[in-house]
Design a protein around this motif. Structure first.
Motif, PDB file in Angstrom:
ATOM      1  N   LEU A 103      41.107  48.874  44.518  1.00  0.00           N
ATOM      2  CA  LEU A 103      40.944  47.422  44.614  1.00  0.00           C
ATOM      3  C   LEU A 103      39.514  47.140  45.070  1.00  0.00           C
ATOM      4  O   LEU A 103      38.955  47.897  45.859  1.00  0.00           O
ATOM      5  CB  LEU A 103      41.932  46.822  45.626  1.00  0.00           C
ATOM      6  CG  LEU A 103      43.419  47.116  45.421  1.00  0.00           C
ATOM      7  CD1 LEU A 103      44.248  46.361  46.461  1.00  0.00           C
ATOM      8  CD2 LEU A 103      43.881  46.754  44.019  1.00  0.00           C
ATOM      9  N   ALA A 104      38.946  46.056  44.574  1.00  0.00           N
ATOM     10  CA  ALA A 104      37.580  45.691  44.986  1.00  0.00           C
ATOM     11  C   ALA A 104      37.370  44.199  44.773  1.00  0.00           C
ATOM     12  O   ALA A 104      37.978  43.605  43.882  1.00  0.00           O
ATOM     13  CB  ALA A 104      36.554  46.476  44.182  1.00  0.00           C
ATOM     14  N   SER A 105      36.514  43.621  45.600  1.00  0.00           N
ATOM     15  CA  SER A 105      36.109  42.232  45.361  1.00  0.00           C
ATOM     16  C   SER A 105      34.843  42.261  44.511  1.00  0.00           C
ATOM     17  O   SER A 105      34.174  43.297  44.424  1.00  0.00           O
ATOM     18  CB  SER A 105      35.835  41.519  46.691  1.00  0.00           C
ATOM     19  OG  SER A 105      34.716  42.111  47.323  1.00  0.00           O
ATOM     20  N   THR A 106      34.504  41.131  43.906  1.00  0.00           N
ATOM     21  CA  THR A 106      33.265  41.039  43.128  1.00  0.00           C
ATOM     22  C   THR A 106      32.106  41.471  44.029  1.00  0.00           C
ATOM     23  O   THR A 106      31.949  40.932  45.126  1.00  0.00           O
ATOM     24  CB  THR A 106      33.031  39.584  42.672  1.00  0.00           C
ATOM     25  OG1 THR A 106      34.232  39.071  42.118  1.00  0.00           O
ATOM     26  CG2 THR A 106      31.918  39.484  41.650  1.00  0.00           C
ATOM     27  N   MET A 107      31.348  42.443  43.617  1.00  0.00           N
ATOM     28  CA  MET A 107      30.181  42.951  44.353  1.00  0.00           C
ATOM     29  C   MET A 107      30.527  43.781  45.591  1.00  0.00           C
ATOM     30  O   MET A 107      29.650  44.348  46.237  1.00  0.00           O
ATOM     31  CB  MET A 107      29.241  41.802  44.770  1.00  0.00           C
ATOM     32  CG  MET A 107      28.587  41.103  43.589  1.00  0.00           C
ATOM     33  SD  MET A 107      27.979  39.449  44.006  1.00  0.00           S
ATOM     34  CE  MET A 107      26.767  39.848  45.262  1.00  0.00           C
ATOM     35  N   GLY A 108      31.806  43.866  45.955  1.00  0.00           N
ATOM     36  CA  GLY A 108      32.191  44.622  47.150  1.00  0.00           C
ATOM     37  C   GLY A 108      32.552  46.070  46.824  1.00  0.00           C
ATOM     38  O   GLY A 108      32.734  46.427  45.660  1.00  0.00           O
ATOM     39  N   PRO A 109      32.679  46.922  47.855  1.00  0.00           N
ATOM     40  CA  PRO A 109      33.022  48.329  47.617  1.00  0.00           C
ATOM     41  C   PRO A 109      34.490  48.504  47.228  1.00  0.00           C
ATOM     42  O   PRO A 109      35.329  47.662  47.547  1.00  0.00           O
ATOM     43  CB  PRO A 109      32.747  48.987  48.980  1.00  0.00           C
ATOM     44  CG  PRO A 109      32.901  47.880  49.974  1.00  0.00           C
ATOM     45  CD  PRO A 109      32.466  46.628  49.291  1.00  0.00           C
TER      46      PRO A 109
END
Length: 231
Positions: free
Chosen positions: A214-220
């Motif tokens: 799982l990841a957020s936009t631009m996140g790790p």
């Protein structure tokens, strides 16, 4: 590619060697979101199938209980009563030859999903090479070629998403926004993973859920334990 300072700081919060439970992973994804806007949370699911074989394809649709947080613009290609039904159901754009000409001549793509009735698919075939690369071609498997246009429009507006394997046997899908909070994101994930498990091809052998990130936009990325997704 060089990572920014914010990303590096956020990535320190994630133990790369650990497989997290879903709720833990969802909380971390929110905590490590570094964008100034309300970022989308995405699921990347690697499956133990071979997408080169027709009998190992995984593709389908699912309505996320809390939607995606994105307002979907729907174009319906239909005529007569079906066009009227689509308008009544809240389609953003409705038409037939006129809309196809607009796409063909004006390179118009101000919509996210195209829904069509079976009788107009020959018309749409003319612009298939324009729609295909953008992933906008209506498809019966995705529920976007249908006689029940009203339901199709309502489902898309309610948060229906399509999931399908890419060439590397990974499904990439949005599952909500960071602002949804842990509970809603976890419920959306449970619905999504339930649909993917249900879609397991009979020809698939060995471990089906290979890895989930799982990841957020631009996140790790945060790795989820595939063995604990039904807990």
């Amino acid at each position: 590619m060089k990572k920014g300072k914010k990303y590096i700081e956020a990535a320190k919060l994630v133990d790369k060697a650990k497989l997290y439970d879903v709720s833990e992973a969802v909380e971390l994804v929110q905590k490590t979101s570094i964008s100034k806007f309300d970022a989308t949370v995405e699921a990347h699911i690697r499956l133990g199938v071979d997408s080169r074989h027709a009998d190992q394809q995984v593709r389908g649709t699912v309505v996320l209980p809390h939607g995606t947080g994105r307002t979907m613009r729907v174009l319906v290609i239909a005529k007569g009563d079906k066009a009227a039904e689509a308008e009544a159901a809240g389609a953003d754009f409705v038409g037939a030859e006129d809309m196809i000409a607009k796409i063909q001549n004006d390179n118009w793509f101000d919509f996210d999903v195209m829904i069509a009735t079976p009788d107009v698919m020959a018309l749409i075939g003319r612009i298939g090479r324009l729609l295909g690369p953008k992933g906008l071609m209506p498809n019966p498997k995705a529920g976007t070629v249908t006689t029940d246009v009203a339901k199709a429009v309502t489902d898309v507006k309610a948060g229906k998403i399509e999931y399908r394997l890419d060439r590397t046997n990974i499904i990439h899908v949005p599952m909500g926004k960071v602002s949804f909070g842990t509970e809603k994101l976890s419920e959306n994930f449970a619905t999504l993973i339930g649909a993917v498990i249900k879609a397991k091809p009979a020809a698939a052998k060995g471990t089906y859920l290979k890895s989930i990130t799982l990841a957020s936009t631009m996140g790790p990325g945060v790795k989820v334990n595939p063995l604990r997704v039904n807990d």
